[in-house]
Design an enzyme around this catalytic site. Structure first.
Site, PDB file in Angstrom:
ATOM      1  NE  ARG B 479      -2.198   1.099   3.645  1.00  0.00           N
ATOM      2  CZ  ARG B 479      -3.187   1.211   4.509  1.00  0.00           C
ATOM      3  NH1 ARG B 479      -3.373   0.273   5.423  1.00  0.00           N
ATOM      4  NH2 ARG B 479      -3.996   2.228   4.473  1.00  0.00           N
ATOM      5  CG  ASP B 495      -7.154   0.387   6.429  1.00  0.00           C
ATOM      6  OD1 ASP B 495      -6.385   0.466   5.455  1.00  0.00           O
ATOM      7  OD2 ASP B 495      -6.853  -0.110   7.530  1.00  0.00           O
ATOM      8  CG  ASP B 584      -0.739   1.694  10.862  1.00  0.00           C
ATOM      9  OD1 ASP B 584      -0.921   2.553  10.001  1.00  0.00           O
ATOM     10  OD2 ASP B 584      -1.538   0.773  11.112  1.00  0.00           O
TER      11      ASP B 584
END
Lengths: 718, 675
Positions: B479, B495, B584
Site C-alpha cells: 500500500r 482503509d 503503521d
C-alpha cells in the site's frame, strides 16, 4: 624679489624720510606679505581650482611613452610553479592582516616596456583586455596605491595569451619586480595557456609561488584552493548585441558550433546528427563566403549559413568540446545565449568552480561517453532544463560578461579565502536574483524541540497600573515552567514600587527601568533573558489561567520558530478600498496573534531591535501602536511560516476595565491598525503574513474524557 | 619714526600670520601633489591611446586551435572521467559488491559489511556490481593487510575504504582505485575522485548513532566563547574575555575562567578551535556533535565529504597565522550567523556522521551522484535538512517536488490530494467512504487497492472524481508503493473500514498544506518506555500525548511512498508484512526519522464512540494491550533504525472556532462538532 628691489630704488620719492637700509627691509617684507595674501585670496575664492588641479595629475599618457626596461640576458629566472602550493604554505597572509573591513588590498605595478639585451620587446606592452582588467581592479574597493599596505600584487606584465610573449624573458621581467620575493602574493591572469605541440594547461612562464588565475586548467595543473580557474573571454561576441532570450523549448535540441575539432570528435558529431536528424545541428567553418563577410561571425551547415553567435539561441544544449586547449571561449558565448553547455573535456576545471555550482548550469559528459550524449540529455526533465538555461544566462551576466566581472570574481574568491568568516555563501554566488528574492532562509531551521526544563522568561511591559501588574505577576508565577519574570518599567516619571511591596514569587523577578517610554522596549533583547522562550504579556492580561499559559509554552516548544499567542487576528484584502484591512471579528482564519500574550524565541527580540526593515521601529514608537503587528510581520517574513493561535477565543482583559470598549474608539482603533498593516506591507515590499484555519488545543480538549485525567483541564473556560 | 616702524612690523607680522593660517594649506597642497586620495586618481592610468590597443587574441586564434588528441592520465593520478568506467552502472543505480575477508573477519570489516548488506546499494554478485568495495582493515590475527583481490584489474571501479587511519602499509599499488580514507592529507587527495571520510573513533555506533548535543538554537548567554582542542584529546574552555591565547594547544596568559576536560568529553562552548595537524581531525567530529562551531586553523587534511558538503555553512576554515583577526572576527560575528552555523553542525552530524552506516552510505551516494551526472542531488539537497540520504535523487532533482523545501523555496505543494483506499480481507467496497471522500473539493482522484481474495465488484458508484481500481496487492507494504497513478503531492491513505466525513477530510487537508512534511492523521497511538520489560511499547489508549497517527486515515506526501519502498532496509519491510500492525509503526518511524518532528492530529468525530480504532482489516488494529509480537515489532523497528525516532506531541490542531460559544453559522467546519 627682483621686482621688489627695483621698486625700492625708486623708493625715496614715495617714502622720503626713510633710510635706504630700512626701506629695503620693509618693502621686501611687505611685498612678500602682499604676494602671499594675493595667492591666499586666489585659493580661497577659487577653491575648485585646487580640486581640478588633482585631475590634472591623473595620468593622461600614451602607452608609447611608458618607461623601457632592459633585461640583461643573465637576469634571474623564477623557479617553475610549485604544484604543492596552498594558501597555508605559499601565501604570505601577514600582509593581509589588520584589516577591519575584511577586504584585501591589491597593488598594481606601473606599466613598463620590457626589452631584451638587443632591444627586442619581450611581448606586446599590454592588450586591450588586460588594460581593462587592471582598470577594473584599480576602480574597485580592493585597490591600493601603497605598495607597503598591499596584500596582493598584480604585475602589469600581460600574460593573458602565452602565444604573444617570450617565455624566458617574461619570467625574467617578473623576477625583477620590486616585491617579487619568489612570486609570493603575486597574481597572474592567463586565458590562453600552453602552446604547440603539447599545449600545457597552465601558463608555461616560470612563476614560482605566484597565484595563477588561468583559463583552461586541468586537474593535473590546478592547485585546488590556490589557483583560480577563470573563463576564456570571448572578445568577438562582446561586440555583438544579443538580446536575452528566455528559457523554453528551442528549434534544435543539440548544437555544435566549434570549428576546429579533432577529426574523431567530428566523426562522433556527424554520427549523432545522422542518428537524430534535424534536432541536432553540427556547424562548421564556412568555406565559400563572399568577400567582406567576417568568417568568425558565420557558421555553415552544408550550404546553409548561420550567424554566430546568434544561432546559439536556437538550441537547448550546446556542445563545448575540448580543443587543443581545455578552456574554450565558446563556453562564454553559449552561456550568454542561454543554451545549456554540454562540456566534453575530461579533467577540465570549469571557471570559478571553487564557488560556482556548475551542476546547475551545465552537463558534464566524459569524453568516453560522447556517443551517448543524446540519451543522457534526453533523460533530463524539461523543468530542470529550463532551470539550467536560466542559470547559464545568470552565470554569464554575473561572472562572464565582461573582463571587469571576471577580474572582480577572481579577487572575491581570493578575498573569501583570506577572510573566510566574511565569505560570500553558496547562495550568494549561485542563486540568481529572482531566486534570492523568493526564497526564505528560516534562522531557526533545525527541527529541534527544546527541553521543557529550560522554561521561559515572562516579560511584562508596564507603565503605572501597579495593582493590575501585581495580579498578572501572581497569576503568571503559578505556571510551572516559568523560569524568570522581567518587568519592563516604562514610566520615567515614577519609580517602581519598593522591593517589599512586590508579590513574593518562587522565581527571580527583575525590574528593568527604561530611558524612554517606547513600545519597542518590550522587544529589547535584555541580557537578563536567559531562556530561549519569551512570554510577552501585558500588565492587564489577567484572564489567562496557569493551564493555558503552560500549554502555550508546550505548543511553543513544538513550534519554536513561530509566534504562539492567544488572541488571534486576521488581515484581509479590501477590494473596495484596494488595500489591506485589519479584522478582529470571529473569523475562521488567523494570520496574526497579539503580543499582549504570546510566546516566541528570544532571537526575534534581537531581530526586532536591530534588523527591523525600514523605519518601522521608529514609526511604531512615534505612533505608540502596532508593535505587535510589526512583530508578526517580522517573524512571518523571516521564517515564511504562520502563527499558532492557542486555545479558544475569550476575553483577556479584566472584566472591570471594559469601559474603553466604546464603539467610536473601537472604530478609530481599527482604522489605525489597518493603516499599520498597509504601511508595513509597503516597507516589506510584500505581504509576509500567512493565513491558516487551525489553532492548537490540547489533544483531549472538549473530548468526552474524564477531566481529571486531562493534562490541561482548565482551558477555554470564560 | 620708531612707532611707525613698530606699527609696520606688527602689521607685517599679523599679515604673515594671516597668510600662514589661510594660505599655507592650500599652498602646500598645490606644491606637493604627490599623495591624492586613494583610488581616486593615482590608480591605473587612463591611456590616451587605449582605444588603439590590440585584443589579447586574434579572432582566428580562439577558433583555430590546433586540435589534439586528449592526453591520458599522468603520473599515476586519476580523475573521474579517466579512471572510472561508468558504463557498468547503467540502470538501477550504483550496485556495490563487498569483498569478503580471507581469514577471520575483523570487527571493522564486519561493520562495513553490515551497513551495506540490506541497503539499496548491495549486490552479492561481483559481475553485476559497478563498484567493488575493498575494506582495508588491520587483520587482528596476522596484522597484515588484505591481499590484492581477484577482480582487481588495476584498481578500476574499485573503492578502497579504510575507516580508521593507517590500518597498514599499502602493499600494493592503489592505481585507479578510488580511495576513501579518514582525513586524507591535502597533498595526496585527488579532488573529484577520492572521497574524504571523517576520522571516526573506534567505538562509533553502527546504526542510528548518538543524537547531536545541541538543546537550544541560540548559545546560552553564559556559555564560553571558545574551546581549544588539546593534543591529548581533551578540550580546554575559556570565558568570553579570552584574549591572547596561543594556537598550539596550551594557553599561558589566561588562567581565569577556564577548565580542562580530560578524556573525550564534548566541549561546551560556542566555537571550537582545532589545530591543523592530522590527528586533531578527531576533534572535528566531537565539536560537530556538540554543536560547537569548528574553527579549523590551517588544516592540512581534507574536510570529510567536502565534494558535496558546503562546510562554509557549518565551520570556519581559517589561517592560524592571523590569530588576532580570527579572534576579533569570532567575537564580532553576528548572532544570525552563529545561529545558522550551530544548527548546521547538528544537521550535518545527524545526517552524515553519527553512525558508520551513514558514513558509508554517504560515500556511496557521492559516487552514485558522480555517475548520475545531471540527475545527481543538487547542492541544496545535500546541505539542508533532511540531507541527501533521505532525499532521494531518483525521486526528483527539483526541490519543490519534495515535502521539505517549500518554505525555503517559497513554493506550495500541488493543490489537491489522491485518496488511496486499501481494501483488505472481507472485500466489501467502502461505498460510504468513497462518497464522503469524493465529496471533498480538494479530492483529485480515488485509487482503490483491492487486495481481497474475492474479486472486486464490477460496478462502482458514480463519483465526481476519477476512480481507479487496481487488483492484486497481497502484501501490506504494497500500500506504500509509489504508484505512477498518484498524480498529486498529497495522499490520503485509507482503509475500507475507515469512516470519515467530508468536512473532516477538508479540514485535515488544509492543515496538511501547512505541514506538508508531516503526517496529518485522525487516530493516534503513543509509544512509551516499559521499564518492567526493558523495551519499547505502544498503546492505542487515549492519552494526553501521542507520537503516531494511523495510516488507515492520514494525509502525507507521496514522497514517503518512494522513501518507504526504496530506502528502507528489506528486513524491516518484511517484518511489516508479517505483522501487519507493524506497517503503521514503520511508516511513522520513517517519517519521524526524516522530520524529527511529531505527526499532527486533527479532530475526529467518532473517536469518543470507539475506544479502539476499528479500521484495520482482519488481524490488524492495535489492541489496548498490544500482544508480545506487536510489542516486539516496535523494538525491532527501533533496533533497525538504531534509535527511537518517534517524537511526542501534546496538541491537536482544531478549526479556529472549534466548539467556541459562537453561532454555528459562523463556523466553516461546523459538521465537525456534531455529536
Amino acid at each position: 624679489m627682483c621686482a621688489a628691489v627695483k621698486y625700492s630704488l625708486r623708493g625715496p620719492a614715495l617714502i622720503p624720510r626713510m633710510k635706504t637700509r630700512h626701506r629695503i627691509y620693509y618693502v621686501t617684507l611687505f611685498s612678500i606679505v602682499l604676494l602671499g595674501l594675493i595667492a591666499t585670496g586666489v585659493f580661497q575664492f577659487w577653491p575648485h581650482s585646487i580640486e581640478s588641479s588633482n585631475d590634472w595629475s591623473v595620468e593622461k599618457r600614451s602607452i608609447r611613452d611608458v618607461p623601457v626596461v632592459r633585461l640583461p640576458a643573465d637576469s634571474p629566472i623564477p623557479e617553475r610553479g610549485d604544484l604543492s602550493c596552498r594558501m597555508h604554505t605559499c601565501f604570505d597572509v601577514y600582509r593581509c592582516g589588520f584589516n577591519p573591513k575584511n577586504k584585501i588590498k591589491v597593488y598594481i605595478y606601473s606599466l613598463k616596456k620590457y626589452v631584451d639585451d638587443s632591444g627586442v620587446p619581450v611581448s606586446n606592452t599590454i592588450s586591450r583586455e588586460y588594460n581593462e582588467l587592471l582598470t577594473a581592479i584599480s576602480d574597485s574597493d580592493y585597490y591600493t596605491d601603497d605598495i607597503n599596505r598591499a596584500c596582493l600584487f598584480v604585475p602589469s606584465i600581460d600574460v593573458l595569451n602565452q602565444n604573444a610573449l617570450r617565455i624566458k624573458e617574461t619570467a625574467q621581467a617578473l623576477a625583477q619586480l620590486s616585491r617579487w620575493d619568489r612570486g609570493t602574493n603575486h597574481l597572474l591572469f592567463n586565458m590562453l595557456p600552453g602552446g604547440p605541440p603539447d599545449y600545457n594547461t597552465a601558463l608555461d612562464v616560470p612563476r614560482d609561488r605566484a597565484l595563477l588565475a588561468g583559463g583552461g586548467f586541468s586537474t593535473w595543473t590546478y592547485r585546488q584552493g590556490y589557483d583560480v580557474s577563470i573563463p576564456v573571454y570571448s572578445p568577438l561576441s562582446a561586440e555583438v548585441d544579443l538580446p536575452e532570450r528566455g528559457p523554453g523549448p528551442r528549434q534544435y535540441f543539440l548544437l555544435s558550433s566549434q570549428t576546429a575539432l579533432h577529426p574523431e570528435y567530428r566523426e562522433e558529431l556527424d554520427a549523432l546528427q545522422a542518428r537524430h536528424g534535424p534536432s541536432v545541428l553540427v556547424l562548421e567553418k564556412c568555406t565559400n563566403l563572399s568577400e567582406g563577410v567576417p568568417a568568425v561571425r558565420k557558421r555553415c551547415h552544408r550550404h546553409q549559413v548561420f550567424d554566430y553567435p546568434q544561432v546559439l539561441q536556437e538550441a537547448t544544449f550546446c556542445m563545448v568540446l575540448r580543443g587543443a586547449r581545455l578552456g574554450q571561449a565558446v563556453l562564454s558565448d553559449v552561456l550568454r545565449a542561454g543554451c545549456v553547455p554540454v562540456v566534453i573535456a575530461d579533467s577540465y576545471i570549469l571557471p570559478f568552480s571553487e564557488v560556482l555550482d556548475w551542476k546547475r548550469a551545465s552537463v558534464v559528459v566524459p569524453e568516453e561517453k560522447m556517443s551517448d550524449v543524446y540519451s543522457i540529455l534526453q533523460s533530463i526533465p524539461q523543468r530542470q532544463i529550463e532551470e539550467m538555461q536560466r542559470q547559464a544566462r545568470w552565470f554569464w551576466e554575473a561572472y562572464f560578461q565582461s573582463i571587469k566581472a571576471i577580474a572582480l570574481a577572481t579577487l572575491q574568491i581570493i578575498n573569501d579565502r583570506i577572510y573566510p568568516y566574511a565569505a560570500s555563501s553558496y547562495e550568494e554566488w549561485n542563486d540568481p536574483p529572482t531566486v534570492k528574492w523568493g526564497s526564505v532562509s528560516n534562522p531557526l531551521f533545525l527541527p529541534l524541540i527544546p527541553p521543557q526544563s529550560q522554561g521561559f522568561t515572562a516579560i511584562v511591559l508596564t507603565y503605572d497600573r501597579v495593582e493590575s501588574l501585581f495580579r498578572v505577576i501572581t497569576e503568571v508565577s503559578k505556571v510551572p515552567s516559568l523560569a524568570k519574570l522581567l518587568v519592563v518599567w516604562n514610566n520615567q516619571n515614577k519609580n517602581p514600587p519598593e522591593d517589599s511591596l512586590w508579590p513574593k514569587i518562587r522565581v527571580p523577578l527583575k525590574v528593568v527601568r527604561t530611558a524612554e517610554n517606547k513600545l519597542s522596549n518590550r522587544f529589547f533583547p535584555y541580557d537578563e533573558i536567559e531562556t530561549e522562550a519569551v512570554l510577552a504579556i501585558d500588565d492587564d492580561i489577567i484572564m489567562l489561567t496557569s493551564d493555558e499559559l503552560q500549554f502555550g509554552y508546550e505548543v511553543w516548544r513544538e513550534f519554536p520558530d513561530r509566534l504562539v499567542g492567544y488572541p488571534g487576528r486576521l488581515h484581509l484584502w479590501d477590494h473596495e478600498m484596494n488595500k489591506w484591512k485589519y479584522e478582529s471579528e470571529w473569523t475562521n482564519e488567523v494570520s496574526m496573534v497579539l503580543t499582549g500574550a504570546a510566546f516566541y524565541h528570544k532571537y526575534f527580540n534581537y531581530l526586532y531591535t536591530y534588523k527591523m526593515p525600514g523605519d518601522i521601529k521608529s514609526w511604531v514608537d512615534a505612533h505608540m501602536n502596532c508593535e505587535d503587528i510589526a512583530m508578526n510581520f517580522l517573524v512571518a517574513n523571516v521564517t515564511g511560516k504562520a502563527v499558532i493561535k492557542v486555545t479558544p477565543r475569550k476575553k483577556f482583559k479584566c472584566p472591570e476595565c471594559t469601559a474603553i470598549d466604546g464603539l467610536s474608539l473601537d472604530q478609530t482603533h481599527m482604522v489605525e491598525r489597518s493603516e499599520c498593516i498597509n504601511k508595513f506591507a509597503s516597507v516589506f515590499g510584500t505581504m509576509p503574513l500567512k493565513v491558516v484555519e487551525h489553532r492548537a488545543d490540547p489533544v483531549l480538549y472538549k473530548d468526552d474524557f474524564p477531566e481529571k485525567l486531562k493534562s490541561f483541564p482548565n482551558i477555554g473556560s470564560l | 619714526m620708531q612707532s611707525w616702524r613698530r606699527k609696520a612690523l606688527l602689521l607685517a607680522l599679523s599679515a604673515s600670520w594671516l597668510l600662514v593660517l589661510l594660505g599655507a594649506f592650500p599652498l602646500l597642497r598645490l606644491a606637493v601633489p604627490t599623495r591624492p586620495r586613494a583610488g581616486a586618481s593615482q590608480g591605473w592610468p587612463r591611456w590616451l591611446d587605449a582605444e588603439l590597443l590590440q585584443s589579447f587574441s586574434q579572432p582566428g586564434e580562439l577558433l583555430e586551435d590546433a586540435p589534439e588528441l586528449p592526453q591520458g592520465p599522468r603520473g599515476g593520478s586519476c580523475d573521474w572521467g579517466a579512471c572510472f568506467d561508468a558504463s557498468k552502472c547503467r540502470g538501477g543505480g550504483l550496485k556495490v559488491f563487498v569483498y569478503s575477508a580471507a581469514g577471520p573477519v575483523s570487527e571493522t570489516h564486519r561493520r562495513i559489511l553490515a551497513s551495506i548488506e540490506g541497503s539499496r546499494y548491495h549486490t552479492s554478485n561481483a559481475a553485476e556490481a559497478c563498484l567493488l568495495l575493498l575494506p582495508l582493515t588491520r587483520d587482528s590475527s596476522a596484522g597484515e593487510c588484505s591481499p590484492v583481490p581477484p577482480q582487481w584489474n588495476g584498481g578500476r571501479n574499485h573503492l578502497v575504504l579504510s575507516l580508521h587511519p593507517a590500518p597498514c602499509p599499502r602493499t600494493f599499488q592503489l592505481g585507479q582505485a578510488i580511495v576513501a580514507e579518514a582525513s586524507p592529507t591535502v597533498d595526496t587527495f585527488r579532488h573529484g575522485f577520492d572521497v574524504a571520510l571523517p576520522l571516526l573513533p573506534e567505538a562509533h555506533a553502527l546504526r542510528g548513532g548518538a543524537p547531536g548535543q545541541l538543546r537550544q538554537h541560540s548559545p546560552h548567554p553564559r556559555v564560553a566563547l571558545l574551546a581549544l582542542a588539546e593534543e591529548r584529546g581533551g578540550w580546554h574552555t575559556a570565558g568570553t574575555n579570552f584574549s591572547a591565547c596561543p594556537w598550539d594547544g596550551h594557553c599561558e596568559q589566561d588562567h581565569g575562567p577556564e577548565q580542562t576536560h580530560p578524556g573525550a568529553t564534548l566541549p561546551n562552548a560556542t566555537f571550537c578551535l582545532i589545530p591543523g595537524h592530522r590527528p586533531d581531525a578527531s576533534h572535528f567530529l566531537q565539536a560537530l556533535q556538540a554543536g560547537c562551531i569548528p574553527v579549523l586553523l590551517s588544516p592540512r587534511w581534507e574536510l570529510p565529504f567536502s565534494e558535496v558538503i558546503d562546510w562554509t555553512k557549518a565551520a570556519i576554515v581559517t589561517d592560524k597565522r592571523l590569530p588576532l583577526q580570527v579572534l576579533a572576527a569570532l567575537q564580532q560575528m553576528p548572532l544570525t550567523r552563529v545561529l545558522a552555523l550551530r544548527q548546521q553542525t547538528q544537521f550535518l552530524w545527524d545526517a552524515y556522521f553519527s553512525s558508520v552506516e551513514k558514513v558509508i552510505h554517504t560515500t556511496l551516494e557521492i559516487i552514485q551522484d558522480r555517475i548520475f551526472g545531471a540527475s545527481a542531488h543538487p547542492s541544496l539537497l545535500w546541505n539542508s535538512p533532511p540531507g541527501a540520504l533521505l532525499a532521494l535523487s531518483t525521486f526528483s532533482t527539483s526541490p519543490s517536488d519534495f515535502p521539505f523545501y517549500h518554505v525555503q523555496q517559497g513554493s506550495r505543494p500541488v493543490g489537491r490530494f489522491s485518496a488511496l483506499i486499501w481494501v483488505g480481507a472481507p472485500g466489501k467496497p467502502p461505498l460510504k467512504l468513497i462518497q464522503a471522500v469524493a465529496g471533498s473539493q480538494h479530492c483529485a482522484q480515488i485509487l482503490v487497492l483491492w487486495s481481497s481474495e474475492k474479486p472486486p465488484p464490477p460496478r462502482w458508484p458514480e463519483t465526481a472524481v476519477p476512480l481507479t481500481v487496481s487488483e492484486g496487492h497481497r502484501k501490506v507494504s504494497d500500500r506504500f508503493f509509489p504508484y505512477n497513478a498518484i498524480s498529486t503531492d498529497a495522499i490520503l491513505s485509507l482503509d475500507a473500514h475507515s469512516s470519515l466525513s467530508t468536512s473532516e477530510v477538508d479540514f485535515a487537508f488544509v492543515v496538511w498544506q501547512s505541514f506538508p512534511e508531516r503526517m496529518v492523521g485522525f487516530l493516534t497511538w503513543s509509544h512509551f518506555w516499559d521499564e518492567a520489560l526493558g523495551g519499547w511499547g505502544y498503546t492505542a489508549e487515549r492519552a494526553n500525548e501521542f507520537s503516531m497517527v494511523l495510516t488507515s486515515a492520514a494525509f502525507y506526501h507521496r514522497y514517503y511512498h518512494t522513501l518507504f519502498t526504496h530506502s528502507l532496509p528489506e528486513a524491516l519491510r518484511a517484518l511489516a508484512d508479517e505483522a501487519p500492525t507493524c506497517v503503521d509503526v514503520l511508516m511513522n518511524f520513517l517519517v519521524a526519522a526524516v522530520t524529527k518532528l511529531p505527526p499532527i492530529k486533527v479532530p475526529y468525530r467518532k473517536q469518543h464512540q470507539e475506544a479502539r480504532p476499528p479500521l484495520a482489516p482482519e488481524g490488524r488494529g492495535p489492541r489496548p494491550e498490544p500482544q508480545p509480537p506487536v510489542r516486539n515489532c516496535i523494538n525491532q523497528m527501533a533496533a533497525g533504525f538504531g534509535h527511537m525516532p518517534l517524537v511526542s506531541s501534546r496538541l491537536r490542531l482544531d478549526p479556529v472556532l472549534f466548539k467556541d460559544s459562537v453561532s454555528v453559522l459562523r463556523k466553516k467546519y461546523r459538521s465537525l462538532e456534531k455529536p
